[in-house]
Motif scaffolding. Sequence first.
Motif, PDB file in Angstrom:
ATOM      1  N   LEU A  88      -8.852  45.410  88.661  1.00 20.78           N
ATOM      2  CA  LEU A  88      -8.453  46.425  89.638  1.00 20.78           C
ATOM      3  C   LEU A  88      -7.866  45.797  90.900  1.00 20.78           C
ATOM      4  CD1 LEU A  88     -11.460  48.905  89.316  1.00 20.78           C
ATOM      5  CD2 LEU A  88      -9.118  49.253  88.487  1.00 20.78           C
ATOM      6  N   GLU A  89      -8.104  44.518  91.090  1.00 20.34           N
ATOM      7  CA  GLU A  89      -7.572  43.843  92.273  1.00 20.34           C
ATOM      8  C   GLU A  89      -6.138  43.373  92.068  1.00 20.34           C
ATOM      9  OE1 GLU A  89     -10.254  40.652  92.976  1.00 20.34           O
ATOM     10  OE2 GLU A  89     -12.010  41.964  93.230  1.00 20.34           O
ATOM     11  N   ARG A  90      -5.637  43.457  90.842  1.00 17.81           N
ATOM     12  CA  ARG A  90      -4.289  42.968  90.550  1.00 17.81           C
ATOM     13  C   ARG A  90      -3.260  44.032  90.897  1.00 17.81           C
ATOM     14  NH1 ARG A  90      -4.736  38.900  86.491  1.00 17.81           N
ATOM     15  NH2 ARG A  90      -2.450  38.797  86.556  1.00 17.81           N
ATOM     16  N   PRO A  91      -2.190  43.679  91.627  1.00 17.93           N
ATOM     17  CA  PRO A  91      -1.171  44.674  91.987  1.00 17.93           C
ATOM     18  C   PRO A  91      -0.342  45.148  90.800  1.00 17.93           C
ATOM     19  CG  PRO A  91      -0.486  42.486  92.683  1.00 17.93           C
ATOM     20  CD  PRO A  91      -1.895  42.354  92.190  1.00 17.93           C
ATOM     21  N   SER A  92      -0.219  44.327  89.766  1.00 20.31           N
ATOM     22  CA  SER A  92       0.489  44.711  88.553  1.00 20.31           C
ATOM     23  C   SER A  92      -0.164  43.998  87.380  1.00 20.31           C
ATOM     24  CB  SER A  92       1.972  44.348  88.642  1.00 20.31           C
ATOM     25  OG  SER A  92       2.134  42.938  88.748  1.00 20.31           O
ATOM     26  N   LEU A  93       0.055  44.545  86.178  1.00 16.00           N
ATOM     27  CA  LEU A  93      -0.605  43.999  84.993  1.00 16.00           C
ATOM     28  C   LEU A  93       0.341  43.970  83.801  1.00 16.00           C
ATOM     29  CD1 LEU A  93      -4.081  45.814  85.082  1.00 16.00           C
ATOM     30  CD2 LEU A  93      -3.690  43.382  85.434  1.00 16.00           C
ATOM     31  N   ARG A  94       0.123  42.974  82.937  1.00 10.84           N
ATOM     32  CA  ARG A  94       0.695  42.933  81.603  1.00 10.84           C
ATOM     33  C   ARG A  94      -0.470  42.896  80.611  1.00 10.84           C
ATOM     34  NH1 ARG A  94       3.942  37.563  81.672  1.00 10.84           N
ATOM     35  NH2 ARG A  94       1.898  36.956  82.502  1.00 10.84           N
ATOM     36  N   PHE A  95      -0.184  43.212  79.374  1.00 19.08           N
ATOM     37  CA  PHE A  95      -1.267  43.201  78.396  1.00 19.08           C
ATOM     38  C   PHE A  95      -1.865  41.803  78.239  1.00 19.08           C
ATOM     39  CE2 PHE A  95       0.712  47.208  76.918  1.00 19.08           C
ATOM     40  CZ  PHE A  95      -0.418  48.004  76.992  1.00 19.08           C
ATOM     41  N   GLU A  96      -1.063  40.776  78.461  1.00 19.40           N
ATOM     42  CA  GLU A  96      -1.584  39.420  78.387  1.00 19.40           C
ATOM     43  C   GLU A  96      -2.696  39.188  79.414  1.00 19.40           C
ATOM     44  OE1 GLU A  96       1.517  40.304  78.523  1.00 19.40           O
ATOM     45  OE2 GLU A  96       2.635  39.358  76.883  1.00 19.40           O
ATOM     46  N   ASP A  97      -2.655  39.911  80.519  1.00 20.90           N
ATOM     47  CA  ASP A  97      -3.666  39.746  81.563  1.00 20.90           C
ATOM     48  C   ASP A  97      -5.028  40.297  81.136  1.00 20.90           C
ATOM     49  OD1 ASP A  97      -1.722  38.668  83.302  1.00 20.90           O
ATOM     50  OD2 ASP A  97      -1.102  40.680  83.906  1.00 20.90           O
ATOM     51  N   LEU A  98      -5.034  41.136  80.106  1.00 20.58           N
ATOM     52  CA  LEU A  98      -6.279  41.752  79.656  1.00 20.58           C
ATOM     53  C   LEU A  98      -7.024  40.873  78.649  1.00 20.58           C
ATOM     54  CD1 LEU A  98      -4.791  44.131  81.005  1.00 20.58           C
ATOM     55  CD2 LEU A  98      -5.565  45.576  79.122  1.00 20.58           C
ATOM     56  N   SER A  99      -6.343  39.898  78.072  1.00 20.62           N
ATOM     57  CA  SER A  99      -6.918  39.137  76.960  1.00 20.62           C
ATOM     58  C   SER A  99      -8.201  38.381  77.298  1.00 20.62           C
ATOM     59  CB  SER A  99      -5.882  38.175  76.389  1.00 20.62           C
ATOM     60  OG  SER A  99      -5.432  37.274  77.373  1.00 20.62           O
ATOM     61  N   PRO A 100      -8.424  37.923  78.552  1.00 17.88           N
ATOM     62  CA  PRO A 100      -9.693  37.233  78.822  1.00 17.88           C
ATOM     63  C   PRO A 100     -10.920  38.139  78.803  1.00 17.88           C
ATOM     64  CG  PRO A 100      -8.022  36.624  80.439  1.00 17.88           C
ATOM     65  CD  PRO A 100      -7.497  37.811  79.705  1.00 17.88           C
ATOM     66  N   PHE A 101     -10.717  39.452  78.765  1.00 18.92           N
ATOM     67  CA  PHE A 101     -11.838  40.386  78.871  1.00 18.92           C
ATOM     68  C   PHE A 101     -12.092  41.079  77.536  1.00 18.92           C
ATOM     69  CE2 PHE A 101      -9.774  40.060  82.993  1.00 18.92           C
ATOM     70  CZ  PHE A 101     -10.835  39.726  83.815  1.00 18.92           C
ATOM     71  N   PRO A 102     -13.344  41.384  77.235  1.00 22.03           N
ATOM     72  CA  PRO A 102     -13.634  42.125  76.006  1.00 22.03           C
ATOM     73  C   PRO A 102     -13.071  43.541  76.074  1.00 22.03           C
ATOM     74  CG  PRO A 102     -15.590  41.980  77.391  1.00 22.03           C
ATOM     75  CD  PRO A 102     -14.556  41.115  78.040  1.00 22.03           C
ATOM     76  N   SER A 103     -12.660  44.058  74.932  1.00 21.60           N
ATOM     77  CA  SER A 103     -12.158  45.435  74.867  1.00 21.60           C
ATOM     78  C   SER A 103     -12.877  46.165  73.741  1.00 21.60           C
ATOM     79  CB  SER A 103     -10.650  45.462  74.650  1.00 21.60           C
ATOM     80  OG  SER A 103     -10.274  44.700  73.523  1.00 21.60           O
ATOM     81  N   LEU A 104     -13.275  47.383  74.011  1.00 19.03           N
ATOM     82  CA  LEU A 104     -14.090  48.145  73.070  1.00 19.03           C
ATOM     83  C   LEU A 104     -13.371  48.348  71.743  1.00 19.03           C
ATOM     84  CD1 LEU A 104     -15.588  50.871  75.442  1.00 19.03           C
ATOM     85  CD2 LEU A 104     -16.839  49.062  74.260  1.00 19.03           C
TER      86      LEU A 104
END
Length: 290
Positions: A163-179
Motif C-alpha cells: 500500500l506504500e507503493r505509488p504504482s505497482l506491476r504484477f511482478e511486485d506482488l511475487s514476494p508475497f503469498p497470494s490466496l
Amino acid sequence: MVDLETLAALDGLLWLRTGEAAAQTLSLNQSTICRRAQQCQRVFGVETKKVDGEWDLLADHALLLAERSVHQQARWLGHGPLRLEATYWSRPLLCDPAPNGWVLGLGNIVGMPRNLSLLRLGIVDAWIGAGPDLPEPEDPELTALPLSEMPVHCVVGPNHPLLERPSLRFEDLSPFPSLALPSGAYPKVEAALKQVGLWSSPVRMDRYDRRRWEGLSEEQLTIGYATAMSLEISGGGLHRLPLDLPIRSGDALIVKRAFASSPSIAALRQTLLERLAPIAARHPEIVIAT
C-alpha cells in the motif's frame, strides 16, 4: 415411492451437511430429518457417509434419481418451496429475506463442482453463481442467466507494505503469498490468476470461512481477491491494490434449462435484479444485466 418430506430429509442432509441445518432450512425438527432420511435410504437401498465433512451417497441410486426428478417437478408445479443456493456474498446481499416461494441454502459451498452437482441431481433448483466460472453456453443441461458483471481486485490488509507503493506491476506482488482455493474450485479464475503469478498459497476450504479467506489478508501479508459485492460484506478491513486483474466476475442465476423459462425463475431473477440496483448505485463498476 416416498412422500416429499421423506426425500427432502435425505436431500437436506446432502445439501446442507448437518441435520440441524436441514431441519432449520426445511422447517422440520432434527429427529424427523434423521428418521425420514434413514427411511429413504432403506427404500432406495442407498447408503450415506460423511466424506470431508459432507454427506454423500455410496451406492448406485438410479431409482432415487428418478424419484428425485418427480419431486423436483412437483416443486416447480407449486407443491413445495423451491431450493436456492448462493455465494457467501450474494446470500446476505441479494437473498435476505428469502425470495417468495424459495428456501435458502447456507451460502457457504466453495467452488463450482459441488454446486453444479447439486443442480444436476435436482437436490437444488437454482444457484446464484459467480463468473467467469459458470456452465458453458453449450452445456446441454444447465444455463446461466446473467445478473451482473464487475471487475475483480487484488486486496490486502491495512498494514500491507504494497500500500506504500505509488504504482505497482504484477511482478511486485511475487514476494508475497497470494490466496488459492483447492485446485479446480474455480478453474477459469485459477488459470487467469496463475498467469500473472498469483494463486500461490493454497487454502483448504470446502465451506466458506471468513477467517481463512479475508481474515488471512487482513492479519497477514497475504494477497486476496474481491469484487465490489464481496467488499460490501468484508467489514472494511481490506484495501484494493491499483492493478487490473485479467478477469471479470459477476453474478448469474444458474438453473436447469428445462425450468429456465418458468414463471418462478422470472420472478426470482426480477427480485434479485431489484435488490442489486441500490448496490450498483453505490458501486458504478457493477453493471446490471438487462
